[in-house]
Design a protein around this motif. Structure first.
Motif, PDB file in Angstrom:
ATOM      1  N   LEU A  53       0.820  -1.223   0.000  1.00 47.07           N
ATOM      2  CA  LEU A  53       0.000   0.000   0.000  1.00 47.07           C
ATOM      3  C   LEU A  53       0.858   1.280   0.000  1.00 47.07           C
ATOM      4  O   LEU A  53       2.086   1.227   0.062  1.00 47.07           O
ATOM      5  CB  LEU A  53      -0.953  -0.011   1.193  1.00 47.07           C
ATOM      6  CG  LEU A  53      -1.973  -1.157   1.238  1.00 47.07           C
ATOM      7  CD1 LEU A  53      -2.958  -0.965   2.380  1.00 47.07           C
ATOM      8  CD2 LEU A  53      -2.745  -1.301  -0.070  1.00 47.07           C
ATOM      9  N   SER A  54       0.152   2.409  -0.033  1.00 44.78           N
ATOM     10  CA  SER A  54       0.801   3.690  -0.361  1.00 44.78           C
ATOM     11  C   SER A  54       1.963   4.107   0.540  1.00 44.78           C
ATOM     12  O   SER A  54       3.016   4.512   0.042  1.00 44.78           O
ATOM     13  CB  SER A  54      -0.257   4.795  -0.358  1.00 44.78           C
ATOM     14  OG  SER A  54      -0.923   4.836   0.887  1.00 44.78           O
ATOM     15  N   ALA A  55       1.796   4.006   1.853  1.00 47.00           N
ATOM     16  CA  ALA A  55       2.839   4.536   2.747  1.00 47.00           C
ATOM     17  C   ALA A  55       4.078   3.642   2.709  1.00 47.00           C
ATOM     18  O   ALA A  55       5.211   4.127   2.602  1.00 47.00           O
ATOM     19  CB  ALA A  55       2.290   4.661   4.164  1.00 47.00           C
ATOM     20  N   ARG A 104     -11.844   0.937  -7.863  1.00 47.09           N
ATOM     21  CA  ARG A 104     -10.884   1.826  -7.195  1.00 47.09           C
ATOM     22  C   ARG A 104     -11.340   1.993  -5.750  1.00 47.09           C
ATOM     23  O   ARG A 104     -12.201   2.829  -5.459  1.00 47.09           O
ATOM     24  CB  ARG A 104     -10.855   3.186  -7.902  1.00 47.09           C
ATOM     25  CG  ARG A 104     -10.289   3.105  -9.302  1.00 47.09           C
ATOM     26  CD  ARG A 104     -10.428   4.420 -10.061  1.00 47.09           C
ATOM     27  NE  ARG A 104      -9.882   4.297 -11.406  1.00 47.09           N
ATOM     28  CZ  ARG A 104     -10.282   5.001 -12.458  1.00 47.09           C
ATOM     29  NH1 ARG A 104     -11.256   5.902 -12.339  1.00 47.09           N
ATOM     30  NH2 ARG A 104      -9.722   4.822 -13.631  1.00 47.09           N
ATOM     31  N   TYR A 105     -10.781   1.153  -4.859  1.00 52.67           N
ATOM     32  CA  TYR A 105     -11.180   1.230  -3.453  1.00 52.67           C
ATOM     33  C   TYR A 105     -10.816   2.582  -2.854  1.00 52.67           C
ATOM     34  O   TYR A 105      -9.706   3.069  -3.048  1.00 52.67           O
ATOM     35  CB  TYR A 105     -10.460   0.178  -2.622  1.00 52.67           C
ATOM     36  CG  TYR A 105     -10.890  -1.253  -2.804  1.00 52.67           C
ATOM     37  CD1 TYR A 105     -12.200  -1.654  -2.599  1.00 52.67           C
ATOM     38  CD2 TYR A 105      -9.963  -2.222  -3.137  1.00 52.67           C
ATOM     39  CE1 TYR A 105     -12.578  -2.984  -2.734  1.00 52.67           C
ATOM     40  CE2 TYR A 105     -10.320  -3.563  -3.276  1.00 52.67           C
ATOM     41  CZ  TYR A 105     -11.631  -3.928  -3.077  1.00 52.67           C
ATOM     42  OH  TYR A 105     -11.991  -5.243  -3.205  1.00 52.67           O
ATOM     43  N   PRO A 106     -11.730   3.136  -2.058  1.00 54.58           N
ATOM     44  CA  PRO A 106     -11.352   4.253  -1.179  1.00 54.58           C
ATOM     45  C   PRO A 106     -10.666   3.671   0.064  1.00 54.58           C
ATOM     46  O   PRO A 106     -10.369   2.467   0.099  1.00 54.58           O
ATOM     47  CB  PRO A 106     -12.718   4.869  -0.841  1.00 54.58           C
ATOM     48  CG  PRO A 106     -13.713   3.780  -1.026  1.00 54.58           C
ATOM     49  CD  PRO A 106     -13.122   2.751  -1.951  1.00 54.58           C
ATOM     50  N   GLY A 107     -10.430   4.447   1.102  1.00 49.71           N
ATOM     51  CA  GLY A 107      -9.904   3.915   2.356  1.00 49.71           C
ATOM     52  C   GLY A 107     -10.922   2.955   2.956  1.00 49.71           C
ATOM     53  O   GLY A 107     -12.119   3.260   2.965  1.00 49.71           O
ATOM     54  N   GLY A 149       0.168  -0.335   6.235  1.00 46.81           N
ATOM     55  CA  GLY A 149       0.974   0.433   5.293  1.00 46.81           C
ATOM     56  C   GLY A 149       0.225   1.389   4.398  1.00 46.81           C
ATOM     57  O   GLY A 149       0.772   1.882   3.410  1.00 46.81           O
ATOM     58  N   GLY A 150      -1.022   1.701   4.731  1.00 47.85           N
ATOM     59  CA  GLY A 150      -1.786   2.641   3.910  1.00 47.85           C
ATOM     60  C   GLY A 150      -1.844   4.030   4.540  1.00 47.85           C
ATOM     61  O   GLY A 150      -1.516   4.204   5.717  1.00 47.85           O
ATOM     62  N   THR A 151      -2.291   4.997   3.741  1.00 44.14           N
ATOM     63  CA  THR A 151      -2.434   6.374   4.228  1.00 44.14           C
ATOM     64  C   THR A 151      -3.772   6.555   4.930  1.00 44.14           C
ATOM     65  O   THR A 151      -3.929   7.417   5.794  1.00 44.14           O
ATOM     66  CB  THR A 151      -2.306   7.338   3.022  1.00 44.14           C
ATOM     67  OG1 THR A 151      -1.034   7.092   2.429  1.00 44.14           O
ATOM     68  CG2 THR A 151      -2.420   8.788   3.422  1.00 44.14           C
ATOM     69  N   SER A 186      -2.666  14.552  -2.151  1.00 44.85           N
ATOM     70  CA  SER A 186      -2.660  14.350  -3.611  1.00 44.85           C
ATOM     71  C   SER A 186      -3.891  13.561  -4.076  1.00 44.85           C
ATOM     72  O   SER A 186      -4.076  13.340  -5.266  1.00 44.85           O
ATOM     73  CB  SER A 186      -1.378  13.616  -4.033  1.00 44.85           C
ATOM     74  OG  SER A 186      -1.455  12.235  -3.725  1.00 44.85           O
ATOM     75  N   TRP A 187      -4.714  13.095  -3.135  1.00 48.20           N
ATOM     76  CA  TRP A 187      -5.858  12.243  -3.482  1.00 48.20           C
ATOM     77  C   TRP A 187      -7.163  13.029  -3.470  1.00 48.20           C
ATOM     78  O   TRP A 187      -7.271  14.053  -2.790  1.00 48.20           O
ATOM     79  CB  TRP A 187      -5.967  11.074  -2.501  1.00 48.20           C
ATOM     80  CG  TRP A 187      -4.882  10.042  -2.659  1.00 48.20           C
ATOM     81  CD1 TRP A 187      -3.966   9.970  -3.677  1.00 48.20           C
ATOM     82  CD2 TRP A 187      -4.599   8.957  -1.780  1.00 48.20           C
ATOM     83  NE1 TRP A 187      -3.127   8.897  -3.479  1.00 48.20           N
ATOM     84  CE2 TRP A 187      -3.498   8.255  -2.322  1.00 48.20           C
ATOM     85  CE3 TRP A 187      -5.158   8.497  -0.594  1.00 48.20           C
ATOM     86  CZ2 TRP A 187      -2.952   7.126  -1.712  1.00 48.20           C
ATOM     87  CZ3 TRP A 187      -4.619   7.373   0.013  1.00 48.20           C
ATOM     88  CH2 TRP A 187      -3.533   6.696  -0.549  1.00 48.20           C
ATOM     89  N   PRO A 188      -8.187  12.519  -4.169  1.00 47.71           N
ATOM     90  CA  PRO A 188      -9.493  13.177  -4.168  1.00 47.71           C
ATOM     91  C   PRO A 188     -10.127  13.218  -2.778  1.00 47.71           C
ATOM     92  O   PRO A 188      -9.765  12.426  -1.891  1.00 47.71           O
ATOM     93  CB  PRO A 188     -10.350  12.289  -5.077  1.00 47.71           C
ATOM     94  CG  PRO A 188      -9.406  11.485  -5.860  1.00 47.71           C
ATOM     95  CD  PRO A 188      -8.183  11.312  -5.015  1.00 47.71           C
TER      96      PRO A 188
HETATM   97  C1  AKB Z   1      -3.904   3.294   1.120  1.00 51.65           C
HETATM   98  O1  AKB Z   1      -4.133   4.165   1.964  1.00 51.65           O
HETATM   99  O2  AKB Z   1      -2.799   3.134   0.591  1.00 51.65           O
HETATM  100  C2  AKB Z   1      -5.051   2.409   0.678  1.00 51.65           C
HETATM  101  C3  AKB Z   1      -5.722   2.929  -0.559  1.00 51.65           C
HETATM  102  C4  AKB Z   1      -6.505   4.171  -0.501  1.00 51.65           C
HETATM  103  O3  AKB Z   1      -5.648   2.299  -1.576  1.00 51.65           O
HETATM  104  N1  AKB Z   1      -5.997   2.260   1.727  1.00 51.65           N
END
Ligand code: AKB
Length: 312
Positions: A79-81, A169-172, A182-184, A278-280
């Motif tokens: 994941l992102s972080a 496209r999953y949200p949080g 490991g996600g934001t 940087s995300w919607p």
């Molecule tokens: C993340 O935070 O990296 C994930 C995602 C939004 O895909 N939860």
């Protein structure tokens, strides 16, 4: 051929709940759980489990053939972080695992693939509110770049080889069974654990960071919903926008406070702030609603109540 399902990454946040859901729906022995590590002991006891490295083509092919798999849910990803800390590892895992299943489907060894995309495909130049299905996409994170690239490959394999691949496209995602890693958006899960245990939480995003979020039961419904939709109704073969509700840390803290009045939140933003920025903030998911009938059930309030009830 009868449906037999392989879940790759079954020990993760989504995989654990997806495995339980699909085993209830199709029967315990029709659903083979797999991961690079053993997960929840209940999952191991309940049905078949394989230790599997999603990047090892021969190993994935061996499991597919041995268990006569028709459908693969590829849930393994960095994941992102974490991906910002290990860019090459993230790229290799996120891309090679996808190519492995796309190539198995191209070679007619499996029939159908679910692959998760993310709101991370969008970037700082994307319109941030009511983000449309088709818009500017210039992701600025390793994870987002891998998801956007993956979407292009999914569409390519569908058009060129007729591969039946489906994606959202999953949200949080917020859940209580298995913690995310490991996600934001992970703060929105952690906040519940800390609220119950310590009555306070230090958030790594600032108070105003609004992000799209969803409760896990809705995410599972969407995942299985798109996989069971008739072929012709899945018109987008990159990935569908998907939404439930959006909130910022201050808003979720206020919702939790209604149940735990002593709860307090403070803020210490770190490197994940730039990713979130940087995300919607909100997503237009009307294509998913029109094409294959997606609808969500849980609001922020209902999710909060259910999370606290279950974690207690
Ligand atoms: C993340 O935070 O990296 C994930 C995602 C939004 O895909 N939860």
């Amino acid at each position: 051929m009868k449906k037999r399902i392989l879940i790759i990454g079954a020990s993760g946040q989504i995989g654990t709940e997806l495995t339980a859901y699909l085993r209830k729906r199709y029967g315990k022995h029709k659903v083979i759980a797999s991961d690079i590590v053993e997960g929840d002991p209940a999952m191991l006891k309940e049905g078949p489990f394989e230790i599997l490295d999603a990047m090892d083509y021969d190993a994935v092919q061996d499991v597919v053939i041995r268990h006569e798999i028709t459908d693969v849910y590829l849930m393994a990803a960095m994941l992102s972080a974490t991906a910002e800390k290990f860019p090459m590892k993230a790229w290799n895992l996120n891309m090679n695992s996808l190519f492995n299943v796309l190539n198995l489907a191209r070679d007619k060894k499996i029939e159908k693939i679910f692959w998760p995309s993310s709101i991370a495909v969008f970037g700082p130049t994307t319109p941030r509110t009511d983000t449309p299905q088709r818009t500017v996409m210039e992701p600025s994170t390793v994870y987002g770049i891998s998801k956007q690239t993956g979407e292009r490959w999914c569409e390519y394999y569908h058009k060129r080889f007729g591969v039946d691949v489906r994606s959202i496209r999953y949200p949080g995602l917020i859940s209580y069974t298995t913690p995310p890693g490991g996600g934001t958006t992970d703060y929105a899960v952690d906040i519940f654990y800390k609220a119950l245990k310590h009555k306070k939480y230090v958030c790594f995003l600032n108070a105003e960071t609004t992000l799209p979020m969803m409760y896990m039961p809705d995410a599972i419904e969407a995942t299985v919903g798109i996989m069971e939709a008739p072929d012709a109704s899945v018109k987008i073969r990159s990935a569908y926008n998907l939404a439930a509700f959006s909130f910022n840390p201050e808003e979720i803290a206020a919702t939790i406070k209604k149940h735990i009045p002593e709860f307090t939140i403070s803020y210490a933003p770190d490197f994940r702030q730039a990713i979130a920025d940087s995300w919607p903030q909100t997503i237009d998911d009307s294509d998913a609603r029109t094409d294959w009938g997606w609808k969500h059930s849980y609001s922020l309030e209902q999710m909060t109540e259910d999370m606290l009830k279950n974690l207690r």
